[in-house]
Enzyme design. Structure first.
Site: not given
Ligand SMILES: C[S@@+](CC[C@H](N)C(=O)[O-])C[C@H]1O[C@@H](n2cnc3c(N)ncnc32)[C@H](O)[C@@H]1O
Lengths: 280, 197
Positions: B19, B46, B139
């Site tokens: 991310s 992401h 996540d």
């Protein structure tokens, strides 16, 4: 269905899943056997988790006995996620590449298949209205999920979503202000009734139901990704059969005709936005 | 935390989640791999949905391996780095093809690292390597747990060395990680897999 966790207390094999889906098809006529497996498997597990049903056999028994539970199950299986003017550049392309050609028809018939809760339908109605075509259009908006269809009919959406939808609308080349199309009521907005005067909302199951008219434009976005290649092919054939010559087909951003045997019957109108024209 | 590296395993695929700060970490780990690297490397990074292909393009300029965005129903092959498209979840099917879905966000993310990892674990089981890199999200932690439960090998970027430690730390904290490694160590681990393939 909220899908906030990927861990599940329960699990089952591929064979069990097949047997389960076959039973559902036999009993209720809903055919999920050709859905892409990874996603449907997780949705069934979510349902089992939510209702604390430990095995697929248990779930099967409950569903076959109780039609009301089955209705809920069907709702939970279908992914209703959608938004207004999702992928604004797609709508921009509709405005620029499709509207003018639709204008040549005295009556414009449009099928929006897998319309979920209707945000897409109101978006397309607005595009038609701004092109001066809404009054001679008839839009058939269909989905397998009856509860979604009801929400679509009501045209009542959370006010919180409007900020993002307004951004989308403006990016799509909107000619006014999105807020001109709705009135606010407490925490909701109600879309103008005139937008749906010419919309027929109806249940339709792409896996089982037939063609029901001939259309100048078919929009089916983010539905085929849930199907396996075989079923995608079958549905594209259904669309092909339901389009007039030189009719338009619009798919989702990640969907293509690549694996279908109708590939050569369509021509790109906008390759990136997945808008095609039937040429044979 | 055990830090011995497991190099004796037969591996069929590598999944990576990243991310915030991920671009540099990905370049660090992947740029050293040869063009004919034998495994598929499947990445969720992401990113905003407006960045349609930028990540793929940048990575391709830095990597010898082929880099491409994962396509709907595409067959998964070795010697390729697949990147999840923005705004879709990326799932792996039993027949080793990709599926995309536009389901609800999982842990505020679409694509979801958790979903990729969980479905990859079901397909590749003990022949899967999961790697979680820098990020400011939780996540990936549950997905790593799924990989570990299925017998796969799980690696976190050592949180103290990560630009954003929160994400690898979240995986470590729930006990889903076999080894904590630096980016250099991760890169040389992947190379070792190649050398003794
Ligand atoms: C992710 S939504 C897409 C909504 C909208 N078209 C969009 O792009 O935002 C998928 C929709 O497909 C519908 N669907 C799934 N299977 C179907 C079927 N067999 N026949 C008709 N609709 C179906 C679901 O109920 C759901 O509303």
């Amino acid at each position: 269905m909220e899908q906030q966790s990927v861990s599940h207390a329960f699990s089952y094999s591929q064979e069990e899943l097949k047997a389960f889906l076959d039973a559902i098809k036999f009993m209720y006529g809903y055919d999920f056997t050709d859905y892409a497996e990874a996603s449907i498997k997780r949705r069934i597990l979510n349902f089992m988790n939510m209702y604390k049903i430990p095995t697929l056999q248990d779930l099967s028994k409950i569903l076959l006995k109780d039609e009301a539970v089955f209705e809920t199950f069907i709702q939970e299986l279908s992914v209703t996620v959608t938004e207004m003017f999702r992928d604004p550049t797609f709508y921009k392309s509709l405005r620029e590449n499709v509207m003018e050609r639709l204008a040549t028809y005295p009556v414009i018939k449009i099928w929006i298949a897998g319309c979920a809760t209707g945000e897409e339908v109101y978006s397309i109605a607005i595009v038609l209205k701004e092109a001066g075509l809404l009054e001679r259009s008839i839009i058939y908006a269909t989905d397998i999920n009856q509860r979604s269809i009801q929400i679509a009919k009501d045209g009542l959406y959370p006010v919180d979503n409007m900020k993002a939808y307004t951004v989308n609308y403006n990016k799509s080349g909107g000619m006014h202000s999105l807020s001109e199309y709705y009135i606010s009521k407490y925490n909701s907005v109600l879309f103008d009734k005139s937008l749906r005067d010419n919309v027929v909302f109806s249940p339709h199951n792409l896996t089982a139901d037939k063609s029901f008219n001939e259309f100048q434009l078919i929009v089916c976005r983010n539905v085929l990704i849930y199907f396996n290649q075989q079923l995608q092919n079958k549905v594209i054939n259904l669309f092909h059969e339901s389009l007039c010559s030189f009719g338009f087909l619009a798919l989702g951003n990640k969907e293509s005709l690549l694996f279908t045997d109708r590939k050569s019957n369509f021509e790109d109108v906008d390759k990136k936005e997945r808008i095609f024209m039937k040429i044979g | 935390m055990m830090n011995r590296i497991d190099t004796n395993r037969i591996v069929e695929a590598v999944v990576i989640g990243a991310s915030a700060g991920g671009l540099h970490a990905l370049i660090h780990v992947l740029s050293a791999l040869p063009a004919d690297y034998f495994l598929p490397i499947i990445v969720v990074q992401h990113r905003g949905k407006e960045h349609t292909k930028l990540l793929e393009e940048i990575l391709q300029t830095k990597c010898l391996m082929r880099v491409k965005q994962a396509d709907e129903k595409e067959k998964i092959h070795g010697a390729c780095i697949y990147i999840a498209p923005p705004d879709y979840h990326l799932l792996i099917e039993q027949d080793e093809t990709f599926s995309l879905t536009s389901d609800i966000y999982v842990k505020h993310s679409r694509p979801s690292i958790d979903l990729l990892f969980a479905t990859a674990a079901e397909v590749y089981k003990e022949k899967l390597v999961g790697i979680i890199l820098t990020g400011a999200s939780s996540d990936g932690a549950e997905g790593m747990l799924e990989i570990r439960r299925a017998g796969g090998y799980t690696i976190a970027q050592e949180p103290t060395t990560a630009e954003y430690p929160y994400m690898p730390q979240a995986s470590v904290s729930i006990g889903s990680i076999c080894s904590n490694l630096t980016l250099d160590e991760i890169s040389s681990y992947l190379k070792q897999l190649y050398e003794r393939r």
